[in-house]
Write a protein that holds these residues in place. Structure first.
Motif, PDB file in Angstrom:
ATOM      1  N   TRP A   9      29.145 -62.797  -3.110  1.00 31.62           N
ATOM      2  CA  TRP A   9      30.145 -61.840  -3.358  1.00 31.62           C
ATOM      3  C   TRP A   9      30.445 -62.086  -4.852  1.00 31.62           C
ATOM      4  O   TRP A   9      30.835 -61.248  -5.759  1.00 31.62           O
ATOM      5  CB  TRP A   9      31.327 -61.681  -2.616  1.00 31.62           C
ATOM      6  CG  TRP A   9      31.244 -60.737  -1.246  1.00 31.62           C
ATOM      7  CD1 TRP A   9      29.898 -60.357  -0.777  1.00 31.62           C
ATOM      8  CD2 TRP A   9      32.075 -61.348  -0.122  1.00 31.62           C
ATOM      9  NE1 TRP A   9      29.975 -59.926   0.610  1.00 31.62           N
ATOM     10  CE2 TRP A   9      31.369 -60.378   1.004  1.00 31.62           C
ATOM     11  CE3 TRP A   9      33.252 -61.803   0.081  1.00 31.62           C
ATOM     12  CZ2 TRP A   9      31.744 -60.493   2.419  1.00 31.62           C
ATOM     13  CZ3 TRP A   9      33.720 -61.659   1.397  1.00 31.62           C
ATOM     14  CH2 TRP A   9      32.934 -60.969   2.409  1.00 31.62           C
ATOM     15  N   ALA A  10      30.573 -63.308  -4.924  1.00 31.29           N
ATOM     16  CA  ALA A  10      31.265 -63.795  -6.370  1.00 31.29           C
ATOM     17  C   ALA A  10      30.187 -63.397  -7.428  1.00 31.29           C
ATOM     18  O   ALA A  10      30.600 -62.808  -8.546  1.00 31.29           O
ATOM     19  CB  ALA A  10      31.441 -65.219  -6.444  1.00 31.29           C
ATOM     20  N   GLU A  27      34.442 -54.828  -6.537  1.00 27.55           N
ATOM     21  CA  GLU A  27      35.413 -55.581  -5.685  1.00 27.55           C
ATOM     22  C   GLU A  27      35.681 -54.562  -4.625  1.00 27.55           C
ATOM     23  O   GLU A  27      35.690 -55.039  -3.250  1.00 27.55           O
ATOM     24  CB  GLU A  27      36.631 -55.855  -6.079  1.00 27.55           C
ATOM     25  CG  GLU A  27      37.284 -56.946  -4.919  1.00 27.55           C
ATOM     26  CD  GLU A  27      38.601 -57.405  -5.471  1.00 27.55           C
ATOM     27  OE1 GLU A  27      39.112 -58.427  -4.598  1.00 27.55           O
ATOM     28  OE2 GLU A  27      39.250 -57.077  -6.357  1.00 27.55           O
ATOM     29  N   LEU A  38      36.086 -65.576  -6.672  1.00 24.61           N
ATOM     30  CA  LEU A  38      36.053 -64.046  -6.582  1.00 24.61           C
ATOM     31  C   LEU A  38      36.901 -63.201  -7.532  1.00 24.61           C
ATOM     32  O   LEU A  38      36.383 -62.472  -8.219  1.00 24.61           O
ATOM     33  CB  LEU A  38      36.134 -63.426  -5.215  1.00 24.61           C
ATOM     34  CG  LEU A  38      35.451 -63.746  -4.103  1.00 24.61           C
ATOM     35  CD1 LEU A  38      36.079 -63.231  -2.706  1.00 24.61           C
ATOM     36  CD2 LEU A  38      34.245 -63.657  -4.244  1.00 24.61           C
TER      37      LEU A  38
END
Length: 196
Positions: free
Chosen positions: A74-75, A99, A134
């Protein structure tokens, strides 16, 4: 001896681990966090429990592995989205869209549900570190824009994204785009007031 399905034993183990993590995530997505047991995972992938213990000694270890596996990807996704945009407003919008996509794609809720379970302190610390990552792309954009206290403001923005995610309706693209537009307008308006 079990059949090796890769060129090397190490690659076979890596492939098997990937399959276990994916199957575990699928179990949680389909049936909730309580469905994730070592026995259920062994049945899902066709492994014996003793073979599964070569990868995970406990349910807590399995939960921690699934959560910490997902967060770095995700990051990287958020970092790529921001890097592809040009200018502060475009970078912020790219971050918000990326996001919101992560939060609403289904796997996020599975990971959040798993994170709520009892985990060893070392696993919790790793999860906290990865979760902080994140926010890094947004913090960097806010720092470049010389916004006061960029980390705090990034946390506020993250809260707005989570609130927006609760209003997303699968299959309602017009509604969802209106939510996204309102989110972008709200965040950019707030940033403009603090820098002007």
């Amino acid at each position: 001896m079990p059949r090796i399905s890769a060129d090397t034993v190490a690659q076979h183990r890596a492939n098997r681990l990937r399959a276990l993590l994916d199957a575990g995530r699928d179990l949680v997505t389909e049936s909730g966090p309580d469905a994730l047991t070592l026995a259920a995972l062994a049945r899902r992938v066709g492994l014996s429990r003793p073979s599964l213990y070569e990868y995970f000694r406990s349910r807590e270890e399995l939960v921690a592995a699934i959560v910490t596996d997902e967060l770095p990807e995700w990051a990287r996704h958020l970092e790529r989205a921001v890097a592809a945009a040009h200018g502060v407003p475009a970078k912020i919008e790219a971050y918000l869209r990326a996001e919101l996509g992560v939060i609403t794609d289904g796997s996020h809720s599975a990971v959040v549900a798993l994170s709520a379970h009892a985990l060893p302190d070392a696993s919790r610390e790793l999860i906290r570190t990865e979760h902080e990552r994140l926010l890094s792309p947004l913090i960097a954009v806010l720092e470049d824009a010389q916004v006061d206290d960029p980390r705090l403001r990034a946390l506020f923005v993250h809260g707005m994204v989570e609130a927006a995610a609760r209003t997303i309706v699968p299959g309602r693209d017009d509604h969802n785009e209106a939510v996204m537009t309102a989110l972008v307008d709200q965040v950019l308006h707030g940033v403009a007031r603090t820098t002007g």
